[in-house]
Design a protein around this motif. Structure first.
Motif, PDB file in Angstrom:
ATOM      1  N   LYS A  35      19.353  12.614  12.538  1.00 20.17           N
ATOM      2  CA  LYS A  35      19.166  11.825  14.056  1.00 20.17           C
ATOM      3  C   LYS A  35      18.650  12.934  14.813  1.00 20.17           C
ATOM      4  O   LYS A  35      17.377  13.350  14.532  1.00 20.17           O
ATOM      5  CB  LYS A  35      20.577  11.333  14.596  1.00 20.17           C
ATOM      6  CG  LYS A  35      21.313  10.607  13.556  1.00 20.17           C
ATOM      7  CD  LYS A  35      20.532   9.505  12.783  1.00 20.17           C
ATOM      8  CE  LYS A  35      21.325   8.767  11.741  1.00 20.17           C
ATOM      9  NZ  LYS A  35      20.923   7.821  11.187  1.00 20.17           N
ATOM     10  N   HIS A  50      16.396  13.319   5.987  1.00 16.52           N
ATOM     11  CA  HIS A  50      17.778  12.952   5.909  1.00 16.52           C
ATOM     12  C   HIS A  50      18.798  14.415   5.721  1.00 16.52           C
ATOM     13  O   HIS A  50      18.216  15.195   4.969  1.00 16.52           O
ATOM     14  CB  HIS A  50      18.056  12.105   4.820  1.00 16.52           C
ATOM     15  CG  HIS A  50      18.063  10.695   5.141  1.00 16.52           C
ATOM     16  ND1 HIS A  50      19.164  10.229   5.960  1.00 16.52           N
ATOM     17  CD2 HIS A  50      17.485   9.697   4.510  1.00 16.52           C
ATOM     18  CE1 HIS A  50      18.845   8.685   6.238  1.00 16.52           C
ATOM     19  NE2 HIS A  50      17.801   8.455   5.247  1.00 16.52           N
ATOM     20  N   LEU A 104      18.181   6.764  15.025  1.00 16.03           N
ATOM     21  CA  LEU A 104      18.483   7.010  16.314  1.00 16.03           C
ATOM     22  C   LEU A 104      18.008   8.536  16.506  1.00 16.03           C
ATOM     23  O   LEU A 104      17.806   9.322  15.394  1.00 16.03           O
ATOM     24  CB  LEU A 104      19.931   6.694  16.815  1.00 16.03           C
ATOM     25  CG  LEU A 104      21.012   7.545  16.003  1.00 16.03           C
ATOM     26  CD1 LEU A 104      21.724   8.580  16.912  1.00 16.03           C
ATOM     27  CD2 LEU A 104      21.930   6.668  15.209  1.00 16.03           C
ATOM     28  N   PHE A 155      26.161  10.985  17.217  1.00 17.46           N
ATOM     29  CA  PHE A 155      25.311  10.422  18.330  1.00 17.46           C
ATOM     30  C   PHE A 155      25.163  11.459  19.444  1.00 17.46           C
ATOM     31  O   PHE A 155      23.868  11.183  19.885  1.00 17.46           O
ATOM     32  CB  PHE A 155      26.276   9.195  18.974  1.00 17.46           C
ATOM     33  CG  PHE A 155      26.145   7.803  18.646  1.00 17.46           C
ATOM     34  CD1 PHE A 155      25.701   7.669  17.257  1.00 17.46           C
ATOM     35  CD2 PHE A 155      25.787   6.821  19.489  1.00 17.46           C
ATOM     36  CE1 PHE A 155      25.248   6.341  16.839  1.00 17.46           C
ATOM     37  CE2 PHE A 155      25.469   5.615  19.180  1.00 17.46           C
ATOM     38  CZ  PHE A 155      25.227   5.377  17.730  1.00 17.46           C
ATOM     39  N   LEU A 200      30.205  13.064   5.052  1.00 12.83           N
ATOM     40  CA  LEU A 200      31.321  12.465   5.254  1.00 12.83           C
ATOM     41  C   LEU A 200      32.375  12.519   3.879  1.00 12.83           C
ATOM     42  O   LEU A 200      33.306  12.797   3.902  1.00 12.83           O
ATOM     43  CB  LEU A 200      31.340  10.964   5.716  1.00 12.83           C
ATOM     44  CG  LEU A 200      31.227  11.061   7.469  1.00 12.83           C
ATOM     45  CD1 LEU A 200      30.278   9.929   7.929  1.00 12.83           C
ATOM     46  CD2 LEU A 200      32.626  11.184   8.071  1.00 12.83           C
TER      47      LEU A 200
END
Ligand SMILES: Cc1ncc(COP(=O)(O)O)c(C=O)c1O
Length: 396
Positions: A218, A227, A341, A196, A99
């Protein structure tokens, strides 16, 4: 006097202290491994092809220094770009690294940046604490109401629009095709934080998004042990993101790239298992007397036609507010009380003390007290249901 060829001075072998340091020889050729090798080297010998590329000012097609590019990382970037139907991709050390690189590459002092009011709390902090003081005007709109974006775009030019789908933690699905159409009409790039779901559930670029940005930590990596981050999009627009990444510094480590790539291979199997588990849990909790409401894709409203699956994320709102939610987390025995998650192990956390610690970020998304976020893993759904039932009665 310089050593003459063939002179005893030149033939003297380097000492053991030098030989233990010498650069490794290339790996023996002959057979092709089916797994991309991990090229754990920060730097590369400068020779013919690299020299030529450097002469052309091309520092991306060859490998010079791992912060700028590495064969293991590049193989992952190519695979992920292909999955997202994107021309190019840059991997980073984390989702926040992705980001940061995207936002610093594609917005400049004086620019308006339009962002969804429901964003991951740390993304909100990045915008408010770093982008705004660096001269960007951050304006928020309701991504669930395309008219809200229409008004903001009609109001004046914007450098970038940023939304999330599915939203964290309420798993709302903004109408991506409608938002993309509006951005195209205003010639404004749309970036979708796609942390998500995953590219097997939907791919925003064919729906009209310009960029997909996601945390690879995730469901892509899938094992809560690494990561990583990704930005993908049009080749010309990814180049400045790569430049921002190499200046800001969050490059993906080659070993991390190997772990992500290994996880990616079982993404379909894990997604199937998570979706079965989530369906069972959502159905069970939707009518549970201690649960005021659930937020789950496809519950109670059908999934939008452009989403081919529901992923593994949902939230429940417990009667009894945050104190009960804290007791509930304590009582879980299989589902781990932890943030993050998308891993094989189910996790539960409370947005009020993790992703949405700031009251302003809770207000922006209308987070109700007692909200528990669940990341459904790959365990036997019967065991997960028993664990949830136990924690519900133990926390009453
Ligand atoms: C929607 C969303 N975007 C970005 C991130 C940041 O990812 P990372 O933790 O890999 O930096 C997260 C992390 O949870 C997230 O939920």
């Amino acid at each position: 006097m310089p050593a003459q060829p063939g002179s005893p001075m030149q033939r003297k072998p380097p000492s053991p202290r030098t030989r233990v340091i010498a650069a490794d020889a290339p790996s023996p050729a002959g057979q092709v491994p089916i797994v991309t090798p991990t090229v754990q080297s920060t730097t590369f010998r400068i020779d013919g092809a690299l020299n030529d590329a450097m002469d052309r000012g091309d520092y991306r097609s060859q490998f010079l220094y791992t912060r700028m590019g590495n064969p293991t990382v590049r193989a992952l970037e190519e695979r992920l770009a292909e999955l997202h139907h994107a021309e190019d991709a840059v991997c980073t050390a984390s989702g926040m690294g992705a980001l940061s690189a995207l936002l610093f590459a594609h917005t400049h002092p004086g620019d308006r940046v339009l962002v969804a009011s429901a964003l991951y709390g740390v993304t909100d902090s990045l915008l408010d604490r770093y982008l705004a003081p660096a001269g960007r005007t951050i304006e928020r709109f309701d991504a669930l109401q395309p008219d809200s974006l229409r008004h903001a775009l009609d109001h004046g030019p914007a450098a970038l629009v940023l939304v999330e789908t599915l939203t964290n933690p309420l798993v709302d699905a903004p109408d991506l095709p409608a938002l993309a159409t509006l951005c195209q009409q205003h010639d404004t790039p749309l970036a979708v934080d796609y942390t998500f779901p995953n590219p097997l559930v939907c791919t925003p670029i064919p729906l009209g998004a310009t960029f997909v940005v996601e945390s690879l930590s995730k469901s892509i990596a899938g094992h809560s042990d690494v990561h990583g981050g990704l930005v993908c999009g049009p080749r010309d627009a990814i180049h400045p993101v790569w430049e921002a990444m190499l200046h800001l510094g969050p490059c993906l480590d080659p070993h991390a790239a190997t772990l992500v790539r290994r996880g990616l291979k079982t993404l379909a199997l894990r997604t199937d298992a998570m979706q079965v588990g989530l369906g069972r849990i959502a159905e069970h909790l939707a009518t549970h007397p201690d649960v005021a409401r659930i937020h789950a894709p496809g519950h109670p409203h059908p999934l939008p036609s452009w989403l081919q699956g529901r992923g593994g994320m949902m939230s429940l709102v417990l009667r009894g507010g945050d104190p009960r939610a804290l007791r509930f987390l304590d009582a879980l025995r299989i589902i781990e009380p932890a943030t993050s998650l998308g891993g094989v192990e189910s996790l539960a956390c409370l947005p009020f003390n993790t992703s949405h610690r700031l009251p302003a970020s809770r207000e922006r998304i209308g987070l109700q007290p007692g909200t528990v976020r669940l990341s459904v893993g790959c365990e036997d759904p019967d065991d997960l249901l028993a664990d949830l039932d136990h924690a519900l009665s133990a926390s009453a």
